[in-house]
Scaffold this motif. Structure first.
Motif, mmCIF file in Angstrom:
data_model
loop_
_atom_site.group_PDB
_atom_site.id
_atom_site.type_symbol
_atom_site.label_atom_id
_atom_site.label_comp_id
_atom_site.label_asym_id
_atom_site.label_seq_id
_atom_site.Cartn_x
_atom_site.Cartn_y
_atom_site.Cartn_z
ATOM 1 N N PRO A 1 0.829 -1.209 0.000
ATOM 2 C CA PRO A 1 0.000 0.000 0.000
ATOM 3 C C PRO A 1 0.866 1.262 0.000
ATOM 4 O O PRO A 1 2.081 1.199 0.186
ATOM 5 N N PHE A 2 0.226 2.388 -0.215
ATOM 6 C CA PHE A 2 0.842 3.707 -0.040
ATOM 7 C C PHE A 2 2.139 3.825 -0.861
ATOM 8 O O PHE A 2 3.211 4.120 -0.340
ATOM 9 N N ALA A 3 1.994 3.602 -2.157
ATOM 10 C CA ALA A 3 3.145 3.485 -3.050
ATOM 11 C C ALA A 3 4.111 4.642 -2.982
ATOM 12 O O ALA A 3 5.327 4.460 -3.125
ATOM 13 N N ASP A 4 3.585 5.857 -2.769
ATOM 14 C CA ASP A 4 4.428 7.047 -2.884
ATOM 15 C C ASP A 4 4.569 7.815 -1.576
ATOM 16 O O ASP A 4 4.882 9.006 -1.572
ATOM 17 N N VAL A 5 4.349 7.117 -0.466
ATOM 18 C CA VAL A 5 4.577 7.703 0.857
ATOM 19 C C VAL A 5 5.972 7.282 1.321
ATOM 20 O O VAL A 5 6.270 6.092 1.435
ATOM 21 N N ALA A 6 6.818 8.256 1.589
ATOM 22 C CA ALA A 6 8.228 7.978 1.861
ATOM 23 C C ALA A 6 8.534 7.999 3.357
ATOM 24 O O ALA A 6 8.062 8.873 4.089
ATOM 25 N N LEU A 7 9.345 7.037 3.783
ATOM 26 C CA LEU A 7 9.845 6.969 5.154
ATOM 27 C C LEU A 7 11.343 6.655 5.119
ATOM 28 O O LEU A 7 11.791 5.879 4.260
ATOM 29 N N PRO A 8 12.126 7.188 6.048
ATOM 30 C CA PRO A 8 13.582 6.944 6.046
ATOM 31 C C PRO A 8 13.938 5.629 6.740
ATOM 32 O O PRO A 8 14.488 5.608 7.833
ATOM 33 N N VAL A 9 13.619 4.515 6.068
ATOM 34 C CA VAL A 9 13.866 3.207 6.673
ATOM 35 C C VAL A 9 15.356 3.034 6.961
ATOM 36 O O VAL A 9 16.215 3.522 6.225
ATOM 37 N N VAL A 10 15.647 2.299 8.033
ATOM 38 C CA VAL A 10 17.021 2.159 8.497
ATOM 39 C C VAL A 10 17.511 0.729 8.286
ATOM 40 O O VAL A 10 16.767 -0.236 8.475
ATOM 41 N N ASP A 11 18.756 0.605 7.890
ATOM 42 C CA ASP A 11 19.394 -0.694 7.697
ATOM 43 C C ASP A 11 19.644 -1.332 9.062
ATOM 44 O O ASP A 11 20.282 -0.721 9.921
ATOM 45 N N PRO A 12 19.168 -2.561 9.309
ATOM 46 C CA PRO A 12 19.436 -3.201 10.599
ATOM 47 C C PRO A 12 20.923 -3.312 10.929
ATOM 48 O O PRO A 12 21.292 -3.328 12.110
ATOM 49 N N ALA A 13 21.765 -3.382 9.906
ATOM 50 C CA ALA A 13 23.204 -3.429 10.166
ATOM 51 C C ALA A 13 23.686 -2.140 10.826
ATOM 52 O O ALA A 13 24.592 -2.169 11.677
ATOM 53 N N ASP A 14 23.087 -1.009 10.474
ATOM 54 C CA ASP A 14 23.439 0.255 11.123
ATOM 55 C C ASP A 14 22.944 0.283 12.568
ATOM 56 O O ASP A 14 23.617 0.827 13.453
ATOM 57 N N ILE A 15 21.766 -0.290 12.798
ATOM 58 C CA ILE A 15 21.275 -0.379 14.176
ATOM 59 C C ILE A 15 22.253 -1.205 15.008
ATOM 60 O O ILE A 15 22.590 -0.847 16.147
ATOM 61 N N ALA A 16 22.713 -2.319 14.448
ATOM 62 C CA ALA A 16 23.649 -3.178 15.164
ATOM 63 C C ALA A 16 24.957 -2.455 15.463
ATOM 64 O O ALA A 16 25.500 -2.555 16.573
ATOM 65 N N GLU A 17 25.477 -1.725 14.489
ATOM 66 C CA GLU A 17 26.730 -0.997 14.721
ATOM 67 C C GLU A 17 26.544 0.090 15.774
ATOM 68 O O GLU A 17 27.430 0.307 16.614
ATOM 69 N N ALA A 18 25.406 0.762 15.727
ATOM 70 C CA ALA A 18 25.134 1.789 16.743
ATOM 71 C C ALA A 18 25.038 1.159 18.124
ATOM 72 O O ALA A 18 25.563 1.701 19.113
ATOM 73 N N ALA A 19 24.384 0.016 18.212
ATOM 74 C CA ALA A 19 24.279 -0.677 19.497
ATOM 75 C C ALA A 19 25.645 -1.095 20.004
ATOM 76 O O ALA A 19 25.933 -1.002 21.209
ATOM 77 N N ALA A 20 26.508 -1.553 19.107
ATOM 78 C CA ALA A 20 27.852 -1.951 19.523
ATOM 79 C C ALA A 20 28.621 -0.776 20.110
ATOM 80 O O ALA A 20 29.350 -0.918 21.099
ATOM 81 N N VAL A 21 28.436 0.394 19.519
ATOM 82 C CA VAL A 21 29.117 1.587 20.019
ATOM 83 C C VAL A 21 28.661 1.915 21.436
ATOM 84 O O VAL A 21 29.478 2.135 22.343
ATOM 85 N N VAL A 22 27.346 1.970 21.641
ATOM 86 C CA VAL A 22 26.867 2.411 22.955
ATOM 87 C C VAL A 22 27.043 1.332 24.019
ATOM 88 O O VAL A 22 27.097 1.646 25.217
ATOM 89 N N LEU A 23 27.156 0.067 23.604
ATOM 90 C CA LEU A 23 27.445 -0.997 24.571
ATOM 91 C C LEU A 23 28.893 -0.961 25.035
ATOM 92 O O LEU A 23 29.197 -1.324 26.177
ATOM 93 N N ARG A 24 29.793 -0.511 24.182
ATOM 94 C CA ARG A 24 31.228 -0.562 24.487
ATOM 95 C C ARG A 24 31.784 0.744 25.026
ATOM 96 O O ARG A 24 32.732 0.745 25.813
#
Length: 281
Positions: A157-180
């Motif tokens: 649905p909603f062919a032309d509604v845009a959202l800034p979807v995020v790559d799960p790999a970036d979420i993982a890298e961000a989590a690694a940063v804040v964990l360490r």
């Protein structure tokens, strides 16, 4: 040592790998056996956040904990305070919760009550805490994998509604940063991709990644609702469709937090599509 729950998923698996590459000892936690091998320096423990009594072996020796609710997301599990109490009693000092952007933009959304409960429990736990609030995942496009494999067509649905979807790999890298790293206690980070992208443009990115034409058929809201009812809890469906079809300006905004944490821009959907094209073949 760092304990990672949800270790078999789109965020947990690359997070375990990122931490191991950085030389950390990691306990990868999942309810079921892992479908993949672990990197050197990581061990697997079966446990369930919905049953805090099972967490003891997973938390043994851990000083940091990554919380990902997964199957416990829509309720029915143990009180969040029990999970955080178990972590504190085991000696965990730092906790990072994977929450959702929706808790900031739609704080009364019924679909995210369980995550709100965990946010509140994390903040009052007495531990050093950080909350990650990603927007929609690029990997939600896996829902199209069968139709792309069999019909080379995306139905959405909603062919032309845009959202800034995020790559799960970036979420993982961000989590690694804040964990360490020190310096993230008491912070809430919103994680998005680098640009808003429509479902139609996502289909075009899959075309490019596959080297074959992928068509796009726009579903009505009613058609999308009927399809989602096959795999999504009833109370969640309408809220999800509201976000996809009528996003708030804050949900379409590109956050700077991925670049702030990683020192580079967030990865675009096209990159996710190229890395995961095999799932659509």
């Amino acid at each position: 040592m760092i304990t990672v729950t949800g270790a078999s998923g789109n965020v947990g698996r690359p997070l375990v790998e990122a931490l191991a590459r950085a030389g950390e000892k990691v306990t990868a936690v999942s309810r079921n056996p892992l479908p993949h091998d672990l990197p050197e320096g990581a061990r697997h423990v079966r446990a369930d956040l919905a049953a805090p009594a099972t967490l003891g072996p997973a938390l043994d020796g851990a000083d940091a904990l990554f919380l990902l609710l997964a199957g416990d997301l829509h309720g029915g599990g143990a009180p969040a305070a029990e999970v955080l109490a178990a972590a504190g009693e085991a000696g965990v000092r730092r906790v990072v919760l994977l929450s959702s952007q929706i808790n900031g933009t739609r704080p009364d959304a019924p679909s995210h009550g369980r995550l709100r409960e965990f946010e509140e429990a994390v903040r009052s736990s007495g531990l050093a805490w950080t909350i990650l609030r990603p927007g929609g995942f690029a990997s939600n496009a896996y829902a199209w994998s069968e139709s792309v494999r069999t019909r080379r067509t995306v139905f959405a649905p909603f062919a032309d509604v845009a959202l800034p979807v995020v790559d799960p790999a970036d979420i993982a890298e961000a989590a690694a940063v804040v964990l360490r790293d020190e310096g993230h206690a008491g912070q809430t980070y919103e994680l998005t991709g680098p640009a808003a992208v429509t479902p139609r443009r996502q289909a075009a990115a899959l075309s490019e990644a596959l080297g074959e034409q992928v068509g796009f058929v726009e579903l009505t809201r009613a058609q999308a609702r009927e399809h989602m009812a096959r795999f999504m809890p009833e109370p969640v469906i309408d809220g999800t469709l509201d976000i996809l079809g009528e996003p708030l300006p804050a949900e379409q905004r590109v956050s700077p937090d991925v670049e702030k944490l990683l020192g580079r821009p967030a990865g675009p959907f096209t990159g996710w599509a190229r890395r995961n094209a095999h799932a659509f073949v």
